[in-house]
Design an enzyme around this catalytic site. Sequence first.
Site, PDB file in Angstrom:
ATOM      1  N   ALA A   1     -79.996   2.700 -46.478  1.00 34.66           N
ATOM      2  CA  ALA A   1     -78.798   3.528 -46.656  1.00 34.66           C
ATOM      3  C   ALA A   1     -78.809   4.821 -45.837  1.00 34.66           C
ATOM      4  CB  ALA A   1     -78.557   3.865 -48.125  1.00 34.66           C
ATOM      5  N   ALA A   2     -79.720   4.949 -44.889  1.00 38.56           N
ATOM      6  CA  ALA A   2     -79.696   6.147 -44.037  1.00 38.56           C
ATOM      7  C   ALA A   2     -78.398   6.215 -43.239  1.00 38.56           C
ATOM      8  CB  ALA A   2     -80.892   6.146 -43.093  1.00 38.56           C
ATOM      9  N   GLY A   3     -77.968   5.066 -42.705  1.00 43.11           N
ATOM     10  CA  GLY A   3     -76.717   5.044 -41.958  1.00 43.11           C
ATOM     11  C   GLY A   3     -75.521   5.359 -42.826  1.00 43.11           C
ATOM     12  N   ASP A   4     -75.524   4.873 -44.069  1.00 41.24           N
ATOM     13  CA  ASP A   4     -74.418   5.164 -44.988  1.00 41.24           C
ATOM     14  C   ASP A   4     -74.400   6.645 -45.356  1.00 41.24           C
ATOM     15  OD1 ASP A   4     -73.677   2.488 -45.014  1.00 41.24           O
ATOM     16  OD2 ASP A   4     -75.006   2.032 -46.690  1.00 41.24           O
TER      17      ASP A   4
ATOM     18  N   SER B   1     -81.535   8.250 -52.909  1.00 43.78           N
ATOM     19  CA  SER B   1     -82.139   9.033 -51.828  1.00 43.78           C
ATOM     20  C   SER B   1     -81.192  10.057 -51.219  1.00 43.78           C
ATOM     21  CB  SER B   1     -82.613   8.091 -50.718  1.00 43.78           C
ATOM     22  OG  SER B   1     -81.509   7.545 -49.998  1.00 43.78           O
TER      23      SER B   1
END
Length: 327
Positions: free
Chosen positions: A242-245, A284
């Site tokens: 989910a870093a891109g989200d 996160s």
Amino acid sequence: MTAIAVLGSTNMDLVAYVPKAPLPGETVTGRAFRTVPGGKGANQAVAAARSGGKVVMIGAVGADEFGVRLRSALTAAGVETAGLRTVEGASGTAHITVDDEGGNRIVVIPGANGSVTGLEAGDEARIAAAGALLLQLELPLPAVLAGARAARAHGVRTVLTPAPAQPLPAELLAATDLLVPNEHEAATLTGLTDPRQAAEALLTTVPEVVITLGAAGVLHAARGRDPLTVPAPRVRAVDTTAAGDTFVGALAVALGEGRPMPEALRWASAAAALSVQRHGAQDSMPTRAETDAFALAGWEAEHGQAAPAATSTTGSGSGEAEAGAAS
């Protein structure tokens, strides 16, 4: 507050943590297992809400325990869920393996998300009331197209994350204002592995592109402007899920607030860098205050002095160099 509508998926992430991901036919012993609310649509909604946006979620969950938990998680993050309907059957799930390098492998089972084939009563009004509509490709394509058409009809900025990677119809690209692929998705769309060449090719179909490059940062390209690369904050990644989200949600808020694109990219990259230092998807994602503090520390580290008030959130981040942020 920046008003943002999200039309997208809501999944329960079933996450296994392993020293090394198994090869085909191989069995490995994991270290831990967690169930964590996720889905690219819900992730972007939570990221935008925690970044200070006023967010409404449009989609579906199943009539099961996961559906109850997914709705509750969105509400707890401050996301309006009036557009999130409950349908018979199971909620969507994502089966994720996370290795000790922070990398992940994901299998998505659509579940209730597959029932979203278009807009329901009230959805167009929710989109029309927003400054931006965030779209991804974990819902059936007819629903994504319907959302993009509604946004275009009401002058709402459409931000499309083309994931999972797949060829896109010309109508959807024509209704997209900002396309945010990672480098692999950009290659799928263009057949070009060089990000700058891919960005140039994408500008023939959309007016503006941001390609996320993992540890190399992000590349921004727009018609009539020179390309811009913003380096990623250097941090020690433990889970890139989910870093891109996180990046997209924070970027939508920053742009909605009228920040110049370079500043918005740096601030969104700071949010993504914070997320990869923590486990899970929505768990996160940082708050606005956390992103502000991290971005400010990065600016001061880069320039060797206190940041002026007007640029206190434009830093490129700081930390141990091991892994980049947005991917």
